[in-house]
Scaffold this motif. Structure first.
Motif, PDB file in Angstrom:
ATOM      1  N   PHE A  66       0.283  -1.407   0.444  1.00  0.00           N
ATOM      2  CA  PHE A  66       0.133  -0.161  -0.207  1.00  0.00           C
ATOM      3  C   PHE A  66       0.386   1.477  -0.227  1.00  0.00           C
ATOM      4  CE2 PHE A  66      -2.209   3.022   2.422  1.00  0.00           C
ATOM      5  CZ  PHE A  66      -2.984   3.829   1.841  1.00  0.00           C
ATOM      6  N   GLN A  67       2.218   1.133   0.516  1.00  0.00           N
ATOM      7  CA  GLN A  67       2.889   1.999   1.203  1.00  0.00           C
ATOM      8  C   GLN A  67       3.303   2.593  -0.287  1.00  0.00           C
ATOM      9  OE1 GLN A  67       4.755   0.888   4.676  1.00  0.00           O
ATOM     10  NE2 GLN A  67       3.637   2.263   5.960  1.00  0.00           N
ATOM     11  N   ALA A  68       4.100   1.710  -0.693  1.00  0.00           N
ATOM     12  CA  ALA A  68       4.340   1.871  -2.444  1.00  0.00           C
ATOM     13  C   ALA A  68       3.387   2.261  -3.280  1.00  0.00           C
ATOM     14  CB  ALA A  68       5.147  -0.078  -2.883  1.00  0.00           C
ATOM     15  N   LEU A  69       1.903   2.068  -3.400  1.00  0.00           N
ATOM     16  CA  LEU A  69       1.479   2.560  -4.023  1.00  0.00           C
ATOM     17  C   LEU A  69       0.241   3.776  -4.107  1.00  0.00           C
ATOM     18  CD1 LEU A  69      -0.904  -0.909  -4.757  1.00  0.00           C
ATOM     19  CD2 LEU A  69       0.245   0.791  -6.982  1.00  0.00           C
ATOM     20  N   SER A  70       0.582   4.288  -2.897  1.00  0.00           N
ATOM     21  CA  SER A  70      -0.688   5.618  -1.936  1.00  0.00           C
ATOM     22  C   SER A  70       0.041   7.045  -2.364  1.00  0.00           C
ATOM     23  CB  SER A  70      -0.767   4.926  -0.589  1.00  0.00           C
ATOM     24  OG  SER A  70       0.559   5.157   0.181  1.00  0.00           O
ATOM     25  N   ARG A  71      -0.238   7.594  -2.397  1.00  0.00           N
ATOM     26  CA  ARG A  71      -0.572   9.361  -2.214  1.00  0.00           C
ATOM     27  C   ARG A  71      -0.227  10.010  -1.196  1.00  0.00           C
ATOM     28  NH1 ARG A  71      -3.740  10.352  -5.551  1.00  0.00           N
ATOM     29  NH2 ARG A  71      -4.969   8.712  -5.568  1.00  0.00           N
TER      30      ARG A  71
END
Ligand code: FAD
Length: 399
Positions: A66-71
């Motif tokens: 999630f951390q890699a994808l989120s903004r």
């Protein structure tokens, strides 16, 4: 003995429940009405809170992805006056991971992973108390029995009638959604207006909110008080739609499929422009350049919706506690899914029904608190006094 468990609905609640159960080595049958994951546009962006949606993802072992994808930059928030002057402009600190944004489609794919969802398996009815457990009837004519049926099938749940006769009611507030693509290249003026996250303008009993999604996509929501018959074509509100949206296509000028009813789209656009007449031109351009319109009259369940426990059936997420969309619904849905799964999977958890009963008590108490807050919040956001909306954001940012 392993229990036969079914979850109805592959939204945030159902998928999180299934992922966490799997992580603990338990199998669960996931039934979804949509014929495929991408059968419908997935919708806009969601901010996942550290202590709610992100906690659920951590229970599912998905927080790093999630951390890699989120903004995190999507947490930026700007409020303008109807004349276009900037009233507030909050920028997140670089290390602020309290509520990063993620596109709904990305979240769905993250949760799906390698889960085996049975697509195109719409449920029509759930009958508790039959020999062998709880009977689930499907639209395709098949039926199966389970020890536990979890209704995660959203606002217009088909599982809910097995435990409660309550149905959602209209709040008196309507959202009409439109969107812009490639905003940085095709609409750089609007890209600057919106910034990295969200931009909102509030007027008397109405507001206009624009939210960046990934890839230069922007969703715009016109929000206002209106009777249900504001909706020009109420018979097009498919009650099979999770959030009761009616789509009006538009001539996008891109040669792409404009949807079934471009004339309807132009009528909706004209009505919105009349409703927001006098607002600053760049703000109205969000409506002028929007590609298509989806009407979303906001429905809710009563604030403290509970039910007498029914053996073998429970509800999660919007099916249990549909509330105004003030950034909490998906968060709660996911956390509930994760918590129920952990309780069911806990070693020595004992009688399945007692586990579910205890979970329901906890869910009702927490959801009731948030439902009260979001109901009061909606009154302030779409209020006769626009200063109330700004004050609400001030309070949220101060907390
Ligand atoms: C405009 C808008 C903006 C929002 N923004 C936010 C936000 O920023 N943050 C936030 O936390 N929440 C937000 N929400 C709320 C959030 O979308 C919901 O609370 C959340 O999606 C609820 O998840 P769920 O899994 O309970 O239900 P849903 O997301 O509705 O999923 C239900 C699933 O069940 C399926 N289904 C329905 N009926 C059946 C059936 N009979 N048989 C089988 N499957 C079925 C549906 O197809 C769907 O896949 C917003 C809502 C709206 C309308």
């Amino acid at each position: 003995m392993r229990h036969r468990i079914a979850v109805i609905g592959a939204g945030p609640a159902g998928l999180t429940f299934a992922r966490v159960l799997h992580r603990h080595g338990h199998s669960v049958a996931v039934f979804e009405r949509d014929p495929a994951p991408d059968a419908r546009p997935p919708g806009g962006t969601l901010d996942l809170h550290e202590k709610l949606g992100q906690l659920a993802l951590s229970k599912a072992g998905l927080l790093a992805e999630f951390q890699a994808l989120s903004r995190p930059e999507g947490q930026a928030m700007r409020i303008l006056d109807a004349d276009g002057s900037v009233l507030r402009d909050w920028q997140p600190r670089p290390d602020d991971h309290a509520n990063p944004e993620i596109d709904r489609g990305q979240l769905r794919d993250l949760l799906l992973g390698s889960l085996d969802v049975q697509w195109g398996r719409g449920v029509t009815e759930v009958v508790p108390g039959v020999p062998g457990g709880v009977l689930v009837r499907f639209a395709d004519g098949r039926q199966e029995t389970f020890d536990l049926v979890v209704g995660a099938d959203g606002a217009w749940s088909r599982v809910r009638p097995a435990v409660s006769s309550v149905t959602p009611h209209y709040t008196g507030v309507t959202f009409v959604e439109t969107s812009l693509d490639d905003v940085d290249t095709r609409h750089p003026d609007l890209a600057r207006l919106i910034g990295d996250g969200s931009m909102a303008v509030y007027g008397v009993n109405r507001g206009l909110v624009a939210q960046r999604n990934s890839g230069g996509h922007v969703k715009v929501y016109a929000q206002f008080r209106a009777p249900l018959d504001w909706h020009a074509n109420p018979d097009r509100r498919a009650d099979t739609d999770a959030d009761f949206g009616a789509d009006f296509g538009a001539d996008t000028g891109t040669g792409q499929d404009a949807g079934p009813d471009p004339a309807g789209a132009e009528a909706v656009r004209a009505r919105l422009l009349a409703l927001f007449e006098g607002w600053a031109a760049p703000v109205l351009d969000l409506l002028r350049r929007g590609a298509a319109f989806v009407q979303r009259p906001l429905y809710v369940l009563p604030v403290s919706h509970t039910w007498a426990h029914v053996r073998g059936v429970t509800l999660l997420g919007d099916a249990a506690h549909l509330m105004p969309p003030l950034g909490l619904g998906a968060n709660l849905a996911m956390l509930e899914g994760a918590e129920l799964a952990e309780s069911v999977a806990a070693p020595g958890s004992g009688d399945l029904d007692e586990v579910v009963r205890a979970f329901e008590e906890q869910m009702w108490a927490r959801a009731g608190r948030w439902a009260k807050m979001t109901t009061a919040g909606l009154e302030r956001l779409v209020s006769p006094d626009p200063a109330e909306a700004v004050a609400l954001f001030d309070e949220v940012h101060a907390s």
